[in-house]
Enzyme design. Structure first.
Site, mmCIF file in Angstrom:
data_model
loop_
_atom_site.group_PDB
_atom_site.id
_atom_site.type_symbol
_atom_site.label_atom_id
_atom_site.label_comp_id
_atom_site.label_asym_id
_atom_site.label_seq_id
_atom_site.Cartn_x
_atom_site.Cartn_y
_atom_site.Cartn_z
ATOM 1 N N ASP A 1 1.004 -10.778 -5.403
ATOM 2 C CA ASP A 1 0.687 -9.360 -5.578
ATOM 3 C C ASP A 1 -0.766 -9.212 -6.004
ATOM 4 O O ASP A 1 -1.356 -10.144 -6.567
ATOM 5 C CB ASP A 1 1.558 -8.751 -6.692
ATOM 6 N N ARG B 1 -0.325 -8.162 2.854
ATOM 7 C CA ARG B 1 0.318 -6.875 2.578
ATOM 8 C C ARG B 1 -0.810 -5.894 2.266
ATOM 9 O O ARG B 1 -1.662 -6.181 1.425
ATOM 10 C CB ARG B 1 1.234 -6.974 1.354
HETATM 11 P P1 FDA Z 1 1.773 7.873 -1.763
HETATM 12 O O1 FDA Z 1 1.556 7.522 -3.190
HETATM 13 O O2 FDA Z 1 0.920 8.924 -1.172
HETATM 14 O O3 FDA Z 1 3.291 8.223 -1.536
HETATM 15 C C1 FDA Z 1 3.788 8.788 -0.336
HETATM 16 C C2 FDA Z 1 5.114 9.465 -0.659
HETATM 17 O O4 FDA Z 1 6.084 8.479 -1.031
HETATM 18 C C3 FDA Z 1 5.017 10.371 -1.882
HETATM 19 O O5 FDA Z 1 4.686 11.676 -1.528
HETATM 20 C C4 FDA Z 1 6.404 10.289 -2.481
HETATM 21 O O6 FDA Z 1 7.256 11.183 -1.807
HETATM 22 C C5 FDA Z 1 6.847 8.888 -2.159
HETATM 23 N N1 FDA Z 1 6.661 7.935 -3.254
HETATM 24 C C6 FDA Z 1 5.692 7.008 -3.370
HETATM 25 N N2 FDA Z 1 5.873 6.252 -4.471
HETATM 26 C C7 FDA Z 1 6.986 6.729 -5.095
HETATM 27 C C8 FDA Z 1 7.698 6.397 -6.277
HETATM 28 N N3 FDA Z 1 7.327 5.387 -7.071
HETATM 29 N N4 FDA Z 1 8.817 7.118 -6.592
HETATM 30 C C9 FDA Z 1 9.232 8.133 -5.792
HETATM 31 N N5 FDA Z 1 8.591 8.498 -4.655
HETATM 32 C C10 FDA Z 1 7.487 7.823 -4.313
HETATM 33 N N6 FDA Z 1 0.195 -1.857 -5.548
HETATM 34 C C11 FDA Z 1 -0.725 -2.743 -6.031
HETATM 35 O O7 FDA Z 1 -1.710 -2.333 -6.622
HETATM 36 N N7 FDA Z 1 -0.537 -4.084 -5.857
HETATM 37 C C12 FDA Z 1 0.528 -4.586 -5.191
HETATM 38 O O8 FDA Z 1 0.647 -5.808 -5.050
HETATM 39 C C13 FDA Z 1 1.488 -3.671 -4.681
HETATM 40 N N8 FDA Z 1 2.584 -4.107 -4.013
HETATM 41 C C14 FDA Z 1 3.402 -3.197 -3.382
HETATM 42 C C15 FDA Z 1 4.465 -3.647 -2.600
HETATM 43 C C16 FDA Z 1 5.232 -2.733 -1.887
HETATM 44 C C17 FDA Z 1 6.356 -3.239 -1.033
HETATM 45 C C18 FDA Z 1 4.936 -1.342 -1.963
HETATM 46 C C19 FDA Z 1 5.699 -0.345 -1.154
HETATM 47 C C20 FDA Z 1 3.930 -0.895 -2.784
HETATM 48 C C21 FDA Z 1 3.170 -1.806 -3.516
HETATM 49 N N9 FDA Z 1 2.162 -1.383 -4.360
HETATM 50 C C22 FDA Z 1 1.279 -2.291 -4.876
HETATM 51 C C23 FDA Z 1 2.093 0.051 -4.756
HETATM 52 C C24 FDA Z 1 1.178 0.836 -3.861
HETATM 53 O O9 FDA Z 1 -0.151 0.441 -4.097
HETATM 54 C C25 FDA Z 1 1.294 2.355 -4.117
HETATM 55 O O10 FDA Z 1 1.004 2.642 -5.429
HETATM 56 C C26 FDA Z 1 2.667 2.927 -3.805
HETATM 57 O O11 FDA Z 1 3.228 2.337 -2.683
HETATM 58 C C27 FDA Z 1 2.549 4.426 -3.529
HETATM 59 O O12 FDA Z 1 1.681 4.653 -2.450
HETATM 60 P P2 FDA Z 1 2.147 5.123 -0.986
HETATM 61 O O13 FDA Z 1 1.367 4.358 0.001
HETATM 62 O O14 FDA Z 1 3.609 5.053 -0.874
HETATM 63 O O15 FDA Z 1 1.591 6.594 -0.849
#
Ligand code: FDA
Length: 284
Positions: free
Chosen positions: A106, A157
């Site tokens: 990560d 990732r």
């Molecule tokens: P965004 O934040 O814009 O979310 C899009 C939509 O998804 C939101 O409008 C909401 O509806 C929904 N959503 C998103 N997160 C939610 C939550 N927690 N609860 C409820 N609804 C939610 N970060 C990092 O810094 N280092 C890492 O190694 C990782 N690893 C990682 C693995 C995986 C499998 C995922 C999916 C994410 C990560 N992350 C991470 C976290 C990532 O950086 C980010 O903070 C979250 O995925 C939220 O960003 P989105 O791209 O989903 O977009």
């Protein structure tokens, strides 16, 4: 906090994680297990986290689960003793390789980015191909990192990045982060990388699906990754579309600290949680 965490964390025990992964596998999804614990303050704590990962990896084999692990370097001792951290990672990567499994490192806050990428390069230079990295679209350096890693055809990732970073090194606006996300995955694919698109953002998922269709990528070139309990309908839709979906499954005794830290680190999280609780109460 426990009520809020229930949905995003499999539970305190390995058996909870095994149950969660089995249910995901039955629904056609793969998993990556995350043992909660970061920023440990002693070598003993780092070794304890490594030992828990070894138990988790053994359980994956014993239970025949379709899963790998995701590790955080600060949990394995990065800020206590870099050599110890590297040794811990190497032990886990070798153990995974013995069973044909994969380890994802990560990405944590920007104070760890360079050390994390350097360790990844050393592992690859030593022939460990069952290890992957994470790049964060919010960081301004990310496209440079993509270009520097390109020759390794890495397994990356890409996510937005969860840590709040200073504006000098990070994009702040949603559109700027999305733009960088799109650029990063397009360049990685162009370089022959395998890309794990880790987002719940429809705009990015659509963009990725467009590139996958356009280039006719097979499943060996990509997967989608989502967090446990977040946008399950999107994960189901991707599975129905024939795509590989992997769910990030955190578990462990440190669930309270993990939840609290995520809320403190990123105010956006509080908004998601509030929206989610409201939806659940309203549509129960
Ligand atoms: P965004 O934040 O814009 O979310 C899009 C939509 O998804 C939101 O409008 C909401 O509806 C929904 N959503 C998103 N997160 C939610 C939550 N927690 N609860 C409820 N609804 C939610 N970060 C990092 O810094 N280092 C890492 O190694 C990782 N690893 C990682 C693995 C995986 C499998 C995922 C999916 C994410 C990560 N992350 C991470 C976290 C990532 O950086 C980010 O903070 C979250 O995925 C939220 O960003 P989105 O791209 O989903 O977009």
């Amino acid at each position: 906090m426990r009520r809020l965490s229930d949905r995003y964390i499999a539970g305190a025990e390995l058996t909870d994680a095994v149950d969660a992964v089995r249910a995901l596998n039955e629904a056609g999804k793969k998993a990556t297990l995350d043992v909660l614990g970061e920023e440990v303050s002693s070598a003993e704590e780092a070794r304890a986290i490594r030992a828990e990962y070894e138990r988790a990896m053994a359980a994956i084999e014993d239970e025949g689960l379709d899963a790998n692990v995701s590790v955080k370097l600060t949990g394995l001792g990065l800020k206590v003793d870099e050599e110890l951290c590297e040794e811990n990672v190497r032990v886990l990567v070798r153990a995974a390789a013995a069973n044909g499994r994969f380890v994802r490192i990560d990405m944590e806050d920007s104070s760890t980015t360079t050390a994390t990428l350097d360790l990844y390069r050393r592992l690859r230079a030593d022939g460990h191909d069952n290890v992957g990295i994470v790049l964060q679209a919010m960081l301004r350096r990310t496209l440079d990192d993509v270009r520097e890693l390109a020759a390794l055809q890495p397994n990356v990732r890409v996510c937005k990045g969860i840590y709040v970073e200073p504006a000098e090194i990070a994009y702040v606006g949603d559109e700027a982060i999305r733009f960088n996300f799109r650029e990063a995955i397009a360049e990685l694919w162009e370089a022959g990388a395998k890309v794990a698109v880790a987002t719940h953002d429809d705009a990015i998922v659509e963009y990725a699906l467009g590139l996958i269709r356009e280039h006719g990528f097979g499943l060996e070139r990509y997967e989608f990754q989502l967090l446990l309990g977040v946008r399950e309908e999107l994960a189901d839709e991707l599975v129905r579309g024939g795509h590989t979906v992997r769910i990030y499954v955190p578990y462990g005794q440190k669930w309270y600290e993990y939840s609290l830290r995520r809320l403190q680190e990123n105010p956006k999280m509080a908004g998601y949680v509030a929206k989610d609780v409201f939806r659940r109460l309203t549509f129960r």
